[in-house]
Structure formats: structure tokens, C-alpha cells
Design a protein around this motif. Structure first.
Motif, PDB file in Angstrom:
ATOM      1  N   GLY A  68     -55.176 -54.487  19.141  1.00  0.00           N
ATOM      2  CA  GLY A  68     -55.623 -53.239  19.739  1.00  0.00           C
ATOM      3  C   GLY A  68     -56.066 -53.441  21.173  1.00  0.00           C
ATOM      4  N   ALA A  69     -55.696 -54.573  21.722  1.00  0.00           N
ATOM      5  CA  ALA A  69     -56.014 -54.919  23.113  1.00  0.00           C
ATOM      6  C   ALA A  69     -57.511 -54.895  23.394  1.00  0.00           C
ATOM      7  CB  ALA A  69     -55.263 -54.013  24.079  1.00  0.00           C
ATOM      8  N   THR A  70     -58.292 -55.455  22.487  1.00  0.00           N
ATOM      9  CA  THR A  70     -59.731 -55.566  22.681  1.00  0.00           C
ATOM     10  C   THR A  70     -60.044 -56.920  23.305  1.00  0.00           C
ATOM     11  OG1 THR A  70     -60.102 -54.201  20.735  1.00  0.00           O
ATOM     12  CG2 THR A  70     -61.964 -55.493  21.518  1.00  0.00           C
ATOM     13  N   VAL A  71     -60.715 -56.883  24.447  1.00  0.00           N
ATOM     14  CA  VAL A  71     -61.111 -58.097  25.152  1.00  0.00           C
ATOM     15  C   VAL A  71     -62.615 -58.018  25.352  1.00  0.00           C
ATOM     16  CG1 VAL A  71     -60.858 -59.451  27.261  1.00  0.00           C
ATOM     17  CG2 VAL A  71     -58.883 -58.225  26.337  1.00  0.00           C
ATOM     18  N   LYS A  72     -63.335 -59.018  24.799  1.00  0.00           N
ATOM     19  CA  LYS A  72     -64.794 -58.963  24.849  1.00  0.00           C
ATOM     20  C   LYS A  72     -65.341 -60.325  25.263  1.00  0.00           C
ATOM     21  CE  LYS A  72     -67.352 -59.010  21.047  1.00  0.00           C
ATOM     22  NZ  LYS A  72     -67.949 -58.624  19.773  1.00  0.00           N
ATOM     23  N   LEU A  73     -66.215 -60.320  26.271  1.00  0.00           N
ATOM     24  CA  LEU A  73     -66.894 -61.538  26.683  1.00  0.00           C
ATOM     25  C   LEU A  73     -67.929 -61.883  25.622  1.00  0.00           C
ATOM     26  CD1 LEU A  73     -67.510 -63.682  28.923  1.00  0.00           C
ATOM     27  CD2 LEU A  73     -69.194 -62.057  29.800  1.00  0.00           C
ATOM     28  N   ILE A  74     -67.849 -63.097  25.067  1.00  0.00           N
ATOM     29  CA  ILE A  74     -68.842 -63.469  24.059  1.00  0.00           C
ATOM     30  C   ILE A  74     -69.771 -64.585  24.535  1.00  0.00           C
ATOM     31  CG2 ILE A  74     -67.513 -62.648  22.095  1.00  0.00           C
ATOM     32  CD1 ILE A  74     -66.778 -65.544  21.499  1.00  0.00           C
ATOM     33  N   ASN A  75     -69.392 -65.290  25.619  1.00  0.00           N
ATOM     34  CA  ASN A  75     -70.287 -66.301  26.163  1.00  0.00           C
ATOM     35  C   ASN A  75     -69.937 -66.546  27.628  1.00  0.00           C
ATOM     36  OD1 ASN A  75     -72.308 -68.238  26.250  1.00  0.00           O
ATOM     37  ND2 ASN A  75     -70.950 -69.874  25.628  1.00  0.00           N
ATOM     38  N   HIS A  76     -70.977 -66.612  28.448  1.00  0.00           N
ATOM     39  CA  HIS A  76     -70.799 -66.936  29.863  1.00  0.00           C
ATOM     40  C   HIS A  76     -71.875 -67.935  30.242  1.00  0.00           C
ATOM     41  CE1 HIS A  76     -71.456 -65.777  34.320  1.00  0.00           C
ATOM     42  NE2 HIS A  76     -70.575 -66.739  34.217  1.00  0.00           N
ATOM     43  N   THR A  77     -71.450 -69.088  30.722  1.00  0.00           N
ATOM     44  CA  THR A  77     -72.382 -70.102  31.188  1.00  0.00           C
ATOM     45  C   THR A  77     -72.079 -70.383  32.643  1.00  0.00           C
ATOM     46  OG1 THR A  77     -72.397 -71.106  28.986  1.00  0.00           O
ATOM     47  CG2 THR A  77     -73.257 -72.435  30.793  1.00  0.00           C
ATOM     48  N   HIS A  78     -73.063 -70.114  33.491  1.00  0.00           N
ATOM     49  CA  HIS A  78     -72.899 -70.434  34.907  1.00  0.00           C
ATOM     50  C   HIS A  78     -73.216 -71.917  35.068  1.00  0.00           C
ATOM     51  CE1 HIS A  78     -72.703 -69.830  39.178  1.00  0.00           C
ATOM     52  NE2 HIS A  78     -73.865 -70.440  39.313  1.00  0.00           N
ATOM     53  N   LEU A  79     -72.247 -72.680  35.550  1.00  0.00           N
ATOM     54  CA  LEU A  79     -72.395 -74.129  35.646  1.00  0.00           C
ATOM     55  C   LEU A  79     -72.936 -74.590  36.999  1.00  0.00           C
ATOM     56  CD1 LEU A  79     -69.022 -75.085  33.906  1.00  0.00           C
ATOM     57  CD2 LEU A  79     -71.303 -75.009  32.879  1.00  0.00           C
ATOM     58  N   LYS A  80     -72.450 -73.977  38.076  1.00  0.00           N
ATOM     59  CA  LYS A  80     -72.863 -74.394  39.423  1.00  0.00           C
ATOM     60  C   LYS A  80     -72.806 -73.208  40.374  1.00  0.00           C
ATOM     61  CE  LYS A  80     -70.921 -79.059  39.370  1.00  0.00           C
ATOM     62  NZ  LYS A  80     -69.911 -79.937  39.949  1.00  0.00           N
ATOM     63  N   THR A  81     -73.653 -73.253  41.375  1.00  0.00           N
ATOM     64  CA  THR A  81     -73.561 -72.335  42.503  1.00  0.00           C
ATOM     65  C   THR A  81     -73.289 -73.180  43.737  1.00  0.00           C
ATOM     66  OG1 THR A  81     -75.144 -70.808  41.511  1.00  0.00           O
ATOM     67  CG2 THR A  81     -74.787 -70.607  43.881  1.00  0.00           C
ATOM     68  N   TYR A  82     -72.236 -72.834  44.461  1.00  0.00           N
ATOM     69  CA  TYR A  82     -71.890 -73.564  45.674  1.00  0.00           C
ATOM     70  C   TYR A  82     -72.509 -72.842  46.883  1.00  0.00           C
ATOM     71  CZ  TYR A  82     -68.272 -75.610  42.658  1.00  0.00           C
ATOM     72  OH  TYR A  82     -67.602 -76.223  41.647  1.00  0.00           O
ATOM     73  N   GLU A  83     -72.871 -73.612  47.850  1.00  0.00           N
ATOM     74  CA  GLU A  83     -73.413 -73.063  49.098  1.00  0.00           C
ATOM     75  C   GLU A  83     -72.282 -72.369  49.832  1.00  0.00           C
ATOM     76  OE1 GLU A  83     -76.560 -73.344  52.357  1.00  0.00           O
ATOM     77  OE2 GLU A  83     -76.632 -74.433  50.478  1.00  0.00           O
ATOM     78  N   TYR A  84     -72.485 -71.108  50.148  1.00  0.00           N
ATOM     79  CA  TYR A  84     -71.469 -70.354  50.877  1.00  0.00           C
ATOM     80  C   TYR A  84     -71.777 -70.447  52.366  1.00  0.00           C
ATOM     81  CZ  TYR A  84     -68.121 -66.721  51.992  1.00  0.00           C
ATOM     82  OH  TYR A  84     -67.040 -66.033  52.501  1.00  0.00           O
ATOM     83  N   PRO A  85     -70.792 -70.823  53.182  1.00  0.00           N
ATOM     84  CA  PRO A  85     -71.063 -70.962  54.623  1.00  0.00           C
ATOM     85  C   PRO A  85     -71.422 -69.618  55.245  1.00  0.00           C
ATOM     86  CG  PRO A  85     -68.711 -71.230  54.172  1.00  0.00           C
ATOM     87  CD  PRO A  85     -69.409 -71.085  52.844  1.00  0.00           C
ATOM     88  N   THR A  86     -72.474 -69.622  56.043  1.00  0.00           N
ATOM     89  CA  THR A  86     -72.869 -68.406  56.730  1.00  0.00           C
ATOM     90  C   THR A  86     -72.232 -68.376  58.110  1.00  0.00           C
ATOM     91  OG1 THR A  86     -74.844 -69.527  57.566  1.00  0.00           O
ATOM     92  CG2 THR A  86     -75.080 -68.262  55.528  1.00  0.00           C
ATOM     93  N   GLU A  87     -71.968 -67.164  58.576  1.00  0.00           N
ATOM     94  CA  GLU A  87     -71.366 -67.029  59.911  1.00  0.00           C
ATOM     95  C   GLU A  87     -72.459 -67.174  60.960  1.00  0.00           C
ATOM     96  OE1 GLU A  87     -68.737 -63.762  60.463  1.00  0.00           O
ATOM     97  OE2 GLU A  87     -68.203 -63.748  58.336  1.00  0.00           O
ATOM     98  N   SER A  88     -72.127 -67.870  62.037  1.00  0.00           N
ATOM     99  CA  SER A  88     -73.111 -68.087  63.097  1.00  0.00           C
ATOM    100  C   SER A  88     -73.046 -67.001  64.124  1.00  0.00           C
ATOM    101  CB  SER A  88     -72.834 -69.424  63.804  1.00  0.00           C
ATOM    102  OG  SER A  88     -72.640 -70.442  62.900  1.00  0.00           O
TER     103      SER A  88
END
Length: 145
Positions: free
Chosen positions: A125-145
Motif C-alpha cells: 500500500g506504499a506505506t513508508v514510515k520512519l521507525i528509528n533515526h540516530t544522528h551520528l555526527k554533526t559536521y562543522e559547516y563553513p561560514t562565509e566570510s
């Protein structure tokens, strides 16, 4: 004489078994990256193309708004690593789970902003459900100067 014949036969069996074992060994590639197209790879790619909008929606709504507010994270379907697939119910039951790791990007310059492990349940029936999400890492995003 009998002992010499037995020793000769055992030596011959040993040598033949070594030859058979070494001739059946295959070279293991250095990388896990596929080098040619296959039915399995096409099916995996089709599944990732179908799941990508669900993944991006879940990332935008549940985790990354707290980290990044200047853009929405994007996921490249070719950059999703499948960790595990399994059936939830009996053989040939159509309730399945897929677990994968992804590195969402900024979408513009394709700079990775983090790493996540997600498990989805997919059923008839095309059911898609998120059952687990684990955030493993956050990367530093370069900021514009």
C-alpha cells in the motif's frame, strides 16, 4: 612398502586439495564501491530514489532545523549506504525494514553537514514510515566570510 604407498597417496590428496582450494579463491576488491551495473544495484538505486523524498522530509522536520536554519538538507540517492534489510513478518511477507547511513548535504555545494542512521518500515500500500533515526555526527559547516 604399504606404509610408503599410504604416505604417497596422502601426500597426493594433500597436494590436490591445496590446488583446488587455491584455484577457487577469488580476488577481493580493495573498495566496496561497485565497478559495473547489476540488477541488484539498479534495484537498490530505484529504492533510494523512491525513499529520498521521505528521508529529506524527515531530516527537515525532525533534526536538522535545530542545526541549520539557512537551508534544507539534501540527500543524494547514490550516497546512501544500505546497512541492513529484513522482513518484519514471515517469508514473502510484504512488511520490510531497511536501515542505512547517510550524509546529508547543503544541496548547493554538496558539503556534508552530518551523518545519520535511519530505519524505515515499508509495507504494502506504499506505506513508508520512519521507525528509528540516530544522528551520528554533526559536521562543522563553513561560514562565509
Amino acid at each position: 612398502m604399504k606404509k610408503m604407498l599410504i604416505a604417497f597417496i596422502l601426500s597426493l590428496v594433500f597436494i590436490l586439495s591445496l590446488i583446488l582450494i587455491t584455484s577457487n579463491q577469488t580476488t577481493i576488491p580493495i573498495t566496496d564501491e561497485p565497478t559495473q551495473d547489476s540488477e541488484e544495484l539498479r534495484l537498490q538505486d530505484m529504492l533510494m530514489v523512491i525513499l529520498t523524498p521521505y528521508i529529506e522530509d524527515d531530516l527537515n522536520n525532525y533534526y536538522y532545523p535545530e542545526i541549520v536554519n539557512s537551508f534544507s538538507p539534501h540527500v543524494a540517492p547514490w550516497n546512501i549506504e544500505v546497512i541492513e534489510t529484513r522482513r518484519v513478518n514471515e517469508f514473502r511477507g510484504f512488511q520490510l525494514q531497511i536501515t542505512f547511513e547517510i550524509e546529508p548535504t547543503d544541496g548547493g555545494h554538496w558539503i556534508p553537514i552530518g551523518k545519520d542512521r535511519m530505519t524505515y518500515e515499508i509495507s504494502a500500500g506504499a506505506t513508508v514510515k520512519l521507525i528509528n533515526h540516530t544522528h551520528l555526527k554533526t559536521y562543522e559547516y563553513p561560514t562565509e566570510s
